[in-house]
Design a protein around this motif. Structure first.
Motif, PDB file in Angstrom:
ATOM      1  N   ASP A  66       3.888   1.687   1.020  1.00 46.51           N
ATOM      2  CA  ASP A  66       5.485   1.846   2.088  1.00 46.51           C
ATOM      3  C   ASP A  66       6.154   0.558   2.204  1.00 46.51           C
ATOM      4  OD1 ASP A  66       3.443   1.909   5.168  1.00 46.51           O
ATOM      5  OD2 ASP A  66       4.024   0.146   3.647  1.00 46.51           O
TER       6      ASP A  66
ATOM      7  N   HIS B 214       0.877  -1.168  -0.164  1.00 50.91           N
ATOM      8  CA  HIS B 214       0.066   0.012   0.079  1.00 50.91           C
ATOM      9  C   HIS B 214       0.959   1.205   0.051  1.00 50.91           C
ATOM     10  CE1 HIS B 214       0.660  -1.382   4.131  1.00 50.91           C
ATOM     11  NE2 HIS B 214       0.761   0.096   4.334  1.00 50.91           N
TER      12      HIS B 214
ATOM     13  N   TYR C 147       3.346   4.673  12.500  1.00 51.26           N
ATOM     14  CA  TYR C 147       4.674   5.342  12.567  1.00 51.26           C
ATOM     15  C   TYR C 147       4.878   6.162  13.961  1.00 51.26           C
ATOM     16  CZ  TYR C 147       5.417   3.497   7.826  1.00 51.26           C
ATOM     17  OH  TYR C 147       5.582   2.544   6.656  1.00 51.26           O
TER      18      TYR C 147
ATOM     19  N   HIS D  85      -1.946   3.009   9.368  1.00 54.00           N
ATOM     20  CA  HIS D  85      -2.535   2.395   8.089  1.00 54.00           C
ATOM     21  C   HIS D  85      -3.403   1.369   8.582  1.00 54.00           C
ATOM     22  CE1 HIS D  85       1.359   3.861   5.698  1.00 54.00           C
ATOM     23  NE2 HIS D  85       0.330   5.042   6.051  1.00 54.00           N
TER      24      HIS D  85
ATOM     25  N   TYR E  95       6.339  -1.833   4.252  1.00 57.00           N
ATOM     26  CA  TYR E  95       5.766  -2.815   5.199  1.00 57.00           C
ATOM     27  C   TYR E  95       4.283  -3.254   4.489  1.00 57.00           C
ATOM     28  CZ  TYR E  95       9.225  -0.456   8.230  1.00 57.00           C
ATOM     29  OH  TYR E  95      10.391  -0.149   8.611  1.00 57.00           O
TER      30      TYR E  95
ATOM     31  N   HIS F 118      -0.711  -0.568  11.165  1.00 55.04           N
ATOM     32  CA  HIS F 118       0.533  -0.323  11.684  1.00 55.04           C
ATOM     33  C   HIS F 118       0.503   1.226  11.706  1.00 55.04           C
ATOM     34  CE1 HIS F 118       2.185  -1.277   7.368  1.00 55.04           C
ATOM     35  NE2 HIS F 118       1.925   0.060   7.489  1.00 55.04           N
TER      36      HIS F 118
HETATM   37 ZN   LIG Z   1       1.836   1.181   5.898  1.00 56.46          ZN
END
Ligand SMILES: [Zn+2]
Ligand SMILES: COc1ccc(S(=O)(=O)[C@H](CC(=O)O)C(F)F)cc1
Ligand SMILES: [Ca+2]
Ligand SMILES: [Zn+2]
Length: 165
Positions: free
Chosen positions: A68, A66, A83, A94, A70, A81
């Motif tokens: 990034d 999506h 940041y 997200h 991760y 997740h």
């Molecule tokens: Zn993400």
């Protein structure tokens, strides 16, 4: 995720970039308002929704890759997740849209098979303001999702955010 320790301002802005099809947009927005209130109730932080431009906390629903490094993992497993505070992607949250998002107030059977967007969002927003995981099983910041009927912030969560702000 790497990032700063905390925000250098208390008036945090957030922007909901898109919505999951599982719930009405206003139900999702209300769940986020309640999830932010969990933290503003016990800290000097305020959270204001903006509808254009760059917010401190950019919120999106995505699946698999999506945008990034991760990617999500389909149903179950990773639910979301976020940041830690900082510029750009830092502070962003997200949510895996391969999950079925529900709310505790709905029919319990749906919640049993779905994840409470409110609970997961409150946990992710904890990361977005700089909190790490808790070792206390009953704490919101405990790394495992467990459905809680009437949610109560644990003293360990309060100690964490009051240590930071
Ligand atoms: Zn993400
Ligand atoms: C209670 O809130 C959550 C618990 C566990 C998760 S998670 O299983 O998605 C966790 C992500 C996280 O700790 O934020 C996993 F490592 F990916 C998200 C929210
Ligand atoms: Ca997943
Ligand atoms: Zn977490």
């Amino acid at each position: 995720f790497e990032g700063d320790l905390k925000w250098d301002h208390n008036d945090i802005t957030y922007r909901v970039l898109n919505h999951s099809p599982d719930l009405d947009a206003d139900v999702i927005d209300d769940a986020f308002v309640r999830a932010f209130k969990v933290w503003s109730d016990v800290s000097p932080l305020t959270f204001t929704q903006i509808y254009s431009g760059e917010a401190d906390i950019m919120i999106l629903f995505g699946s698999d890759d999506h945008g990034d490094p991760y990617p999500f993992d389909g149903k179950d497993g990773l639910l979301a997740h976020a940041y830690p505070p900082g510029e750009g992607v830092q502070g962003d949250a997200h949510f895996d849209d391969d999950e079925f998002w529900t709310l505790g107030t709905g029919v319990v059977v749906k919640t049993r098979f779905g994840y409470s967007l409110f609970l997961v969002a409150a946990h992710e927003f904890g990361h977005a303001i700089g909190l790490e995981h808790s070792a206390v099983r009953d704490a919101l910041m405990y790394p495992m999702y467990s459905y809680i009927e009437d949610f109560q912030l644990h003293q360990d969560d309060v100690a964490g955010v009051q240590y930071l702000y």
